[in-house]
Write a protein that holds these residues in place. Structure first.
Motif, PDB file in Angstrom:
ATOM      1  N   GLU A   1       0.801  -1.142   0.184  1.00  0.00           N
ATOM      2  CA  GLU A   1      -0.556  -0.073   0.216  1.00  0.00           C
ATOM      3  C   GLU A   1       0.875   1.006   0.255  1.00  0.00           C
ATOM      4  O   GLU A   1       0.325   2.233  -0.435  1.00  0.00           O
ATOM      5  CB  GLU A   1      -0.925  -0.013   0.964  1.00  0.00           C
ATOM      6  CG  GLU A   1      -1.941  -1.103   1.261  1.00  0.00           C
ATOM      7  CD  GLU A   1      -2.392  -1.365   0.436  1.00  0.00           C
ATOM      8  OE1 GLU A   1      -3.005  -0.040  -0.554  1.00  0.00           O
ATOM      9  OE2 GLU A   1      -3.796  -2.084   0.029  1.00  0.00           O
ATOM     10  N   SER A   2       2.176   0.978   0.258  1.00  0.00           N
ATOM     11  CA  SER A   2       2.824   2.082  -0.107  1.00  0.00           C
ATOM     12  C   SER A   2       3.201   2.955  -1.364  1.00  0.00           C
ATOM     13  O   SER A   2       3.328   2.742  -2.440  1.00  0.00           O
ATOM     14  CB  SER A   2       4.388   1.960   0.518  1.00  0.00           C
ATOM     15  OG  SER A   2       5.413   2.857   0.366  1.00  0.00           O
ATOM     16  N   SER A   3       3.151   4.149  -1.283  1.00  0.00           N
ATOM     17  CA  SER A   3       2.815   5.049  -2.586  1.00  0.00           C
ATOM     18  C   SER A   3       4.735   5.282  -2.887  1.00  0.00           C
ATOM     19  O   SER A   3       5.050   6.422  -3.419  1.00  0.00           O
ATOM     20  CB  SER A   3       2.351   6.354  -2.178  1.00  0.00           C
ATOM     21  OG  SER A   3       3.000   7.106  -0.810  1.00  0.00           O
TER      22      SER A   3
ATOM     23  N   SER B   1       1.438   3.324   5.613  1.00  0.00           N
ATOM     24  CA  SER B   1       0.568   3.236   5.060  1.00  0.00           C
ATOM     25  C   SER B   1      -0.090   1.990   5.682  1.00  0.00           C
ATOM     26  O   SER B   1      -1.122   1.262   5.097  1.00  0.00           O
ATOM     27  CB  SER B   1       0.285   2.707   3.464  1.00  0.00           C
ATOM     28  OG  SER B   1       0.613   4.174   2.945  1.00  0.00           O
TER      29      SER B   1
END
Ligand code: FES
Length: 98
Positions: free
Chosen positions: A48-50, A58
């Motif tokens: 989920e990390s950007s 995240s």
């Protein structure tokens, strides 16, 4: 009719929750190959990390936690991008079977 919509919403909610709790999000079906430095890295295990392939926090609210490694040598690192590797945080070729 309303009961049906409620049931459908509930089912969607449960399925989404199960996904968040059990299955990481596949970011890409290939590794992130980067030149590593002698430092600590926190690899994103939830997907989920950007800031892939690294953690940005995240994972909060999921059952995942980042994997922290203390990299001791410089050179290319193949970080798993599919999040299905058995050798986290490194690519083990599992992405080719997805
Ligand atoms: S990118 Fe996940 S195993 Fe290769």
């Amino acid at each position: 009719m309303e009961a049906f919509l409620l049931d459908e919403y509930f089912l969607y909610f449960i399925m989404n929750l199960r996904r968040k709790m059990n299955k990481p999000k596949c970011c890409q079906k290939m590794p992130y190959v980067q030149k590593g430095k002698k430092k600590k890295y926190a690899w994103c295990s939830c997907g989920e990390s950007s800031n892939q392939p690294f953690c940005d926090g995240s994972h909060k609210g999921t059952s995942f936690t980042p994997i922290v490694i203390d990299n001791e040598k410089e050179g290319n690192i193949a970080w798993c991008g599919c999040k299905e590797t058995s050798n986290a945080p490194y690519c083990d070729g599992t992405h080719s079977k997805l």
